[in-house]
Design a protein around this motif. Sequence first.
Motif, mmCIF file in Angstrom:
data_model
loop_
_atom_site.group_PDB
_atom_site.id
_atom_site.type_symbol
_atom_site.label_atom_id
_atom_site.label_comp_id
_atom_site.label_asym_id
_atom_site.label_seq_id
_atom_site.Cartn_x
_atom_site.Cartn_y
_atom_site.Cartn_z
ATOM 1 N N LEU A 12 0.804 -1.224 0.000
ATOM 2 C CA LEU A 12 0.000 0.000 0.000
ATOM 3 C C LEU A 12 0.837 1.275 0.000
ATOM 4 O O LEU A 12 0.345 2.329 -0.375
ATOM 5 C CB LEU A 12 -0.911 0.028 1.231
ATOM 6 N N VAL A 13 2.085 1.189 0.448
ATOM 7 C CA VAL A 13 2.881 2.391 0.682
ATOM 8 C C VAL A 13 3.965 2.583 -0.370
ATOM 9 O O VAL A 13 4.372 1.647 -1.052
ATOM 10 C CB VAL A 13 3.514 2.358 2.092
ATOM 11 N N GLU A 14 4.439 3.823 -0.473
ATOM 12 C CA GLU A 14 5.532 4.171 -1.387
ATOM 13 C C GLU A 14 6.894 3.883 -0.750
ATOM 14 O O GLU A 14 7.871 3.668 -1.455
ATOM 15 C CB GLU A 14 5.454 5.666 -1.725
ATOM 16 N N MET A 30 -2.790 -6.932 23.805
ATOM 17 C CA MET A 30 -1.550 -6.626 23.096
ATOM 18 C C MET A 30 -1.852 -5.483 22.145
ATOM 19 O O MET A 30 -2.820 -5.539 21.388
ATOM 20 C CB MET A 30 -1.039 -7.837 22.334
ATOM 21 N N ILE A 31 -1.011 -4.468 22.190
ATOM 22 C CA ILE A 31 -1.216 -3.295 21.353
ATOM 23 C C ILE A 31 -0.076 -3.225 20.345
ATOM 24 O O ILE A 31 1.098 -3.209 20.714
ATOM 25 C CB ILE A 31 -1.253 -2.014 22.201
ATOM 26 N N TYR A 32 -0.436 -3.200 19.068
ATOM 27 C CA TYR A 32 0.534 -3.067 17.988
ATOM 28 C C TYR A 32 0.472 -1.635 17.476
ATOM 29 O O TYR A 32 -0.590 -1.159 17.096
ATOM 30 C CB TYR A 32 0.217 -4.041 16.859
ATOM 31 N N HIS A 33 1.613 -0.965 17.461
ATOM 32 C CA HIS A 33 1.698 0.402 16.958
ATOM 33 C C HIS A 33 2.360 0.353 15.580
ATOM 34 O O HIS A 33 3.536 0.015 15.469
ATOM 35 C CB HIS A 33 2.524 1.286 17.894
ATOM 36 N N LEU A 34 1.594 0.686 14.566
ATOM 37 C CA LEU A 34 2.093 0.702 13.192
ATOM 38 C C LEU A 34 2.503 2.118 12.841
ATOM 39 O O LEU A 34 1.710 3.054 12.981
ATOM 40 C CB LEU A 34 1.002 0.224 12.226
ATOM 41 N N THR A 35 3.748 2.281 12.411
ATOM 42 C CA THR A 35 4.257 3.578 12.007
ATOM 43 C C THR A 35 4.722 3.479 10.557
ATOM 44 O O THR A 35 5.445 2.544 10.194
ATOM 45 C CB THR A 35 5.442 4.005 12.898
ATOM 46 N N VAL A 36 4.288 4.436 9.742
ATOM 47 C CA VAL A 36 4.700 4.499 8.340
ATOM 48 C C VAL A 36 5.226 5.901 8.049
ATOM 49 O O VAL A 36 5.091 6.811 8.861
ATOM 50 C CB VAL A 36 3.536 4.150 7.379
ATOM 51 N N HIS A 37 5.807 6.070 6.879
ATOM 52 C CA HIS A 37 6.305 7.371 6.442
ATOM 53 C C HIS A 37 5.133 8.350 6.408
ATOM 54 O O HIS A 37 4.016 7.966 6.043
ATOM 55 C CB HIS A 37 6.940 7.221 5.053
ATOM 56 N N PRO A 38 5.338 9.619 6.790
ATOM 57 C CA PRO A 38 4.237 10.584 6.816
ATOM 58 C C PRO A 38 3.473 10.718 5.500
ATOM 59 O O PRO A 38 2.268 10.977 5.499
ATOM 60 C CB PRO A 38 4.924 11.899 7.179
ATOM 61 N N VAL A 44 -2.595 4.280 4.039
ATOM 62 C CA VAL A 44 -2.860 3.196 4.983
ATOM 63 C C VAL A 44 -4.227 3.377 5.649
ATOM 64 O O VAL A 44 -4.935 2.407 5.881
ATOM 65 C CB VAL A 44 -1.736 3.115 6.044
ATOM 66 N N ILE A 45 -4.605 4.602 5.906
ATOM 67 C CA ILE A 45 -5.905 4.858 6.529
ATOM 68 C C ILE A 45 -7.029 4.730 5.505
ATOM 69 O O ILE A 45 -8.058 4.130 5.779
ATOM 70 C CB ILE A 45 -5.916 6.242 7.207
ATOM 71 N N GLY A 46 -6.844 5.288 4.321
ATOM 72 C CA GLY A 46 -7.860 5.190 3.273
ATOM 73 C C GLY A 46 -8.986 6.184 3.464
ATOM 74 O O GLY A 46 -9.088 6.871 4.475
ATOM 75 N N LYS A 47 -9.839 6.250 2.473
ATOM 76 C CA LYS A 47 -10.976 7.168 2.514
ATOM 77 C C LYS A 47 -11.957 6.717 3.591
ATOM 78 O O LYS A 47 -12.405 5.575 3.587
ATOM 79 C CB LYS A 47 -11.674 7.200 1.159
ATOM 80 N N ASN A 48 -12.252 7.629 4.488
ATOM 81 C CA ASN A 48 -13.139 7.362 5.633
ATOM 82 C C ASN A 48 -12.647 6.207 6.503
ATOM 83 O O ASN A 48 -13.440 5.569 7.191
ATOM 84 C CB ASN A 48 -14.566 7.079 5.172
ATOM 85 N N GLY A 49 -11.356 5.902 6.468
ATOM 86 C CA GLY A 49 -10.792 4.861 7.316
ATOM 87 C C GLY A 49 -11.092 3.445 6.874
ATOM 88 O O GLY A 49 -10.931 2.499 7.645
ATOM 89 N N ARG A 50 -11.496 3.273 5.621
ATOM 90 C CA ARG A 50 -11.887 1.930 5.154
ATOM 91 C C ARG A 50 -10.726 0.948 5.114
ATOM 92 O O ARG A 50 -10.887 -0.213 5.503
ATOM 93 C CB ARG A 50 -12.526 2.032 3.768
ATOM 94 N N ILE A 51 -9.568 1.387 4.661
ATOM 95 C CA ILE A 51 -8.420 0.469 4.580
ATOM 96 C C ILE A 51 -7.942 0.122 5.991
ATOM 97 O O ILE A 51 -7.636 -1.040 6.279
ATOM 98 C CB ILE A 51 -7.292 1.079 3.727
ATOM 99 N N ALA A 52 -7.891 1.107 6.879
ATOM 100 C CA ALA A 52 -7.483 0.839 8.265
ATOM 101 C C ALA A 52 -8.436 -0.149 8.923
ATOM 102 O O ALA A 52 -8.011 -1.064 9.629
ATOM 103 C CB ALA A 52 -7.437 2.141 9.061
ATOM 104 N N LYS A 53 -9.713 0.001 8.668
ATOM 105 C CA LYS A 53 -10.699 -0.915 9.242
ATOM 106 C C LYS A 53 -10.507 -2.321 8.689
ATOM 107 O O LYS A 53 -10.598 -3.308 9.436
ATOM 108 C CB LYS A 53 -12.110 -0.412 8.933
ATOM 109 N N ALA A 54 -10.212 -2.439 7.402
ATOM 110 C CA ALA A 54 -9.987 -3.750 6.794
ATOM 111 C C ALA A 54 -8.733 -4.410 7.366
ATOM 112 O O ALA A 54 -8.728 -5.616 7.642
ATOM 113 C CB ALA A 54 -9.879 -3.612 5.283
#
Length: 75
Positions: A12-14, A30-38, A44-54
Amino acid sequence: MEALIKTIVKPLVENPDKISVEVREESNKMIYHLTVHPEDVGKVIGKNGRIAKAIRTVVYAANSDSKKRIFLDIM
């Protein structure tokens, strides 16, 4: 679980080399913290958070055998 998250996010990312997943374990979760390039946060989040939810749905489903609850935070 970290490998699963990276495998899902990498296409998904460049900047796949800037993906990092940190794990924090507590007594019942357990909490997973995902960090990507700004620049890739929107992808990663997607429109209205759809990709993050998936992504969260897949990660939660993969954890069906564990007694600890899983949380995925996108930073």
